[in-house]
Enzyme design. Structure first.
Site, PDB file in Angstrom:
ATOM      1  CG  ASP A  82     -11.621  -9.688  13.931  1.00 41.75           C
ATOM      2  OD1 ASP A  82     -11.787  -8.555  14.424  1.00 41.75           O
ATOM      3  OD2 ASP A  82     -10.624  -9.983  13.253  1.00 41.75           O
ATOM      4  CG  HIS A 415     -16.750 -11.145   6.868  1.00 35.44           C
ATOM      5  ND1 HIS A 415     -16.939 -12.463   6.535  1.00 35.44           N
ATOM      6  CD2 HIS A 415     -15.786 -11.137   7.828  1.00 35.44           C
ATOM      7  CE1 HIS A 415     -16.125 -13.217   7.249  1.00 35.44           C
ATOM      8  NE2 HIS A 415     -15.415 -12.435   8.042  1.00 35.44           N
ATOM      9  CG  ASP A 467     -23.994  -7.182  -0.343  1.00 35.79           C
ATOM     10  OD1 ASP A 467     -23.284  -7.463   0.641  1.00 35.79           O
ATOM     11  OD2 ASP A 467     -25.129  -6.687  -0.256  1.00 35.79           O
ATOM     12  CD  GLU A 476     -13.206  -8.593   8.410  1.00 40.43           C
ATOM     13  OE1 GLU A 476     -13.222  -8.868   9.627  1.00 40.43           O
ATOM     14  OE2 GLU A 476     -12.444  -9.157   7.594  1.00 40.43           O
TER      15      GLU A 476
END
Length: 615
Positions: A82, A415, A467, A476
């Site tokens: 993020d 991710h 995956d 992530e």
């Protein structure tokens, strides 16, 4: 009828696999892994990127951070996949990088990686200096996790609020202020041989932040409520001891040693016996750092208390190495320390680093660790640390490297917003919040950008890994998970068996992905490991592959090309073409939604399966 191999052929197969596995295990290049790990920190940079930026798919971002609040908070690191700059894990990551630069200075210099390590540290400490404009003020976060997680877009295109949050006497945060003080104190030691003025500046901020943390006590996530959902603090006592311990090491001032002794009971330093070392729990780190003071013969009047700290350091060590009378850290069947379902790999990475450090302290003092289930030499600690590193790099039941970009087989659907969207240099138009989800997040293909060096969350308690970009618990990466690997890999490369290995700069270039997805194929392959056994010290696995028809039409005459297969295979029929198989004679058609399966046995990486033809 399938003809089973004879016992002779099985023994021959296992013998060949032993040789193969030995060659794979011995091939780990810790220097390459180290270089890629440092690249991850460049990929996570926020702010105006420098001219020597090596990760070219990133661009400038977050250039107005803090301006709405009247403070310059440009810079620092994005936390994970993020774009929030969370202060607590960022500060812990800088502490870990700095500890590596201090304790493994010789190793990093010999690998010509000290420059990259110091630049990684400074990208964080420059930000912390900006975030600490007054003695009792610390800006602890930029961005809001909830709104940020509602969008899937590149950092360069951010449209989410960049709200900044601060700590002050009315809104304390001893855990965050204490960790930032520790990071700056450790960084001052790292920079001392190279830039004494900057080292002194870092120490000034470290002392002020420790005073702030100690005088105005409280949980940072009570003051910064938006952090609670993402990085909840379980306490700040460990950070107070942690900061004081690093300040003692950086200053040699007895005031700080006296602090950890006087507060050893009230803050839990000699009371808490732990099995985890992480961004949230620093007790094991405190206990091992203070054991160094004792082992160096510098305990003086504090010796008896430092012995209590060392007893807890030994508890952590014995628990990791499964020598603690049953009170051990849980492990997966494949030999990985396993503490939490979400992003577990950060914990064995941190533990392995800590054990490598403690191994050095014990070796220099010619001391041992006495566990309930036996005595441990310093080499035992290092061997265990190596086992965790090797698991991460590919010696695991999935035969998968959990460091992105390292080895031939690694996660391709990480991710991570920036890695999953084409870079600004290619896709020059902005990617909107919803468009990112629809066009890029849900995209079945591999990420267009390889985020080299990222340590993903890793496998579950059964060593299984999927995956998938939406499987954020496993795919992530985080700053706090990757940071301990810098010191760990540099130490492991210095071991005698690796001293002759050379690092080829060409290896920095992205390689062709090992399992690049095929476009427009009507079948899906689901891999799993259904059994494992050992011959001698080597492990072998029974792989099961389910072939599922994901199209709306029947599939006939399906031919599969299987590469890297070293063992026996059952459930498919071989053709006259090399490495090519077809469905068994009894299965002429694979109807829509139906599936079939086959199995194979080998000890190396899983085989690569490609669709060669179908009708």
């Amino acid at each position: 009828m399938v003809r089973l191999p004879s016992s002779y052929s099985i023994l021959a197969l296992l013998a060949s696999l032993l040789a193969l596995e030995a060659s794979i295990v011995g091939a780990f290049d810790y220097s390459m892994a180290l270089d890629k790990t440092l690249l991850f920190f460049e990929a996570q940079r926020s702010g105006k990127l420098p001219v020597n930026q090596r990760v070219k798919w990133r661009g400038d971002s977050g250039l107005s951070d803090g301006y709405a609040q009247g403070v310059n908070l440009v810079g620092g690191y994005y936390d994970a996949g993020d774009h929030v700059k969370f202060g607590l894990p960022m500060a812990f990551s800088v502490t870990m990088l700095s500890w590596a630069a201090v304790d493994f200075r010789q190793e990093l210099v010999s690998l010509d990686q000290m420059g990259h390590t110091l630049r990684a540290i400074k990208w964080g400490t420059d930000y912390f200096i900006k975030a600490h404009p007054q003695p009792y003020v610390l800006w602890g976060q930029v961005g809001d996790g909830v709104s940020d997680h509602c969008c899937w877009e590149r950092a360069e295109d951010m449209t989410t609020p960049r709200t900044a949050y601060k700590l002050d006497p009315e809104h304390p945060g001893s855990d965050l202020a204490g960790e930032t003080a520790a990071a700056l104190a450790a960084a001052s030691l790292a920079f001392k041989p190279y830039d004494s003025a900057y080292s002194s500046l870092l120490l000034v901020h470290a002392k002020q932040l420790f005073s702030f943390a100690n005088r105005f006590r409280g949980f940072y996530d009570d003051s910064i409520g938006s952090a609670k959902q993402f990085y909840t603090s379980t306490g700040y006592s460990d950070e107070l001891l942690w900061a004081a311990t690093w300040l003692h090491r950086a200053t040699n001032d007895d005031y700080y040693l006296n602090y950890v002794v006087d507060n050893c009971v009230s803050l839990g330093g000699t009371g808490w016996a732990v099995k985890e070392f992480s961004w949230d729990n620093k007790y094991a780190g405190v206990q091992i750092l203070l054991s160094k003071v004792l082992l160096d013969g510098a305990g003086g009047a504090y010796t008896s208390t430092l012995q209590q700290y060392r007893a807890k350091a030994d508890y952590f060590t014995c628990a990791c190495l499964q020598k603690n009378d049953g009170y051990n850290v849980p492990m997966t069947p494949g030999g990985l320390l396993y503490l939490h379902e979400w992003n577990n790999l950060q914990y064995p990475a941190s533990a392995a680093f800590l054990l490598a450090v403690y191994s050095d302290y014990l070796a220099k003092a010619k001391s041992v660790v006495k566990c309930p289930d036996g005595e441990l030499q310093h080499q035992d600690l290092l061997n265990f640390a190596k086992s965790q590193a090797d698991y991460i790099l590919g010696k695991n039941p999935m035969s998968l490297s959990y460091i992105v970009g390292y080895g031939q087989n690694y996660p391709m659907h990480v991710h991570h917003r920036g890695a999953s969207i084409a870079p600004v240099s290619l896709l020059k138009s902005a990617v909107g919040c919803v468009e990112g989800f629809e066009t890029w997040y849900k995209r079945p293909e591999a990420n267009p950008n390889v985020i080299h060096g990222a340590l993903v969350g890793g496998p579950n308690a059964k060593d299984e890994f999927t995956d998938d970009r939406s499987n954020y618990e496993q795919t992530e990466p985080t700053l706090s998970g990757t940071a301990p690997l810098v010191g760990l890999f540099s130490k492991l490369h210095s071991l005698p068996r690796n001293s002759a290995a050379s690092y080829n700069q060409e290896s920095q270039k992205p390689s062709i992905p090992y399992h690049k997805p095929q476009a427009h194929v009507p079948v899906q392959f689901l891999h799993s490991i259904t059994n494992t056994w050992t011959v001698g010290k080597e492990a072998y696995y029974r792989h099961k592959v389910i072939i599922k028809n994901v199209s709306e039409k029947p599939i006939r005459e399906l031919k599969l090309h299987i590469e890297n297969l070293t063992g026996s295979l059952w459930g498919l029929s071989p053709t006259q073409e090399k490495n090519t198989y077809e469905l068994p004679e009894w299965l002429k058609v694979l109807e829509p939604g139906s599936d079939c399966s086959f199995v194979y046995i080998q000890g190396g990486a899983q085989a690569k399966i490609l669709v060669q033809a179908y009708r």
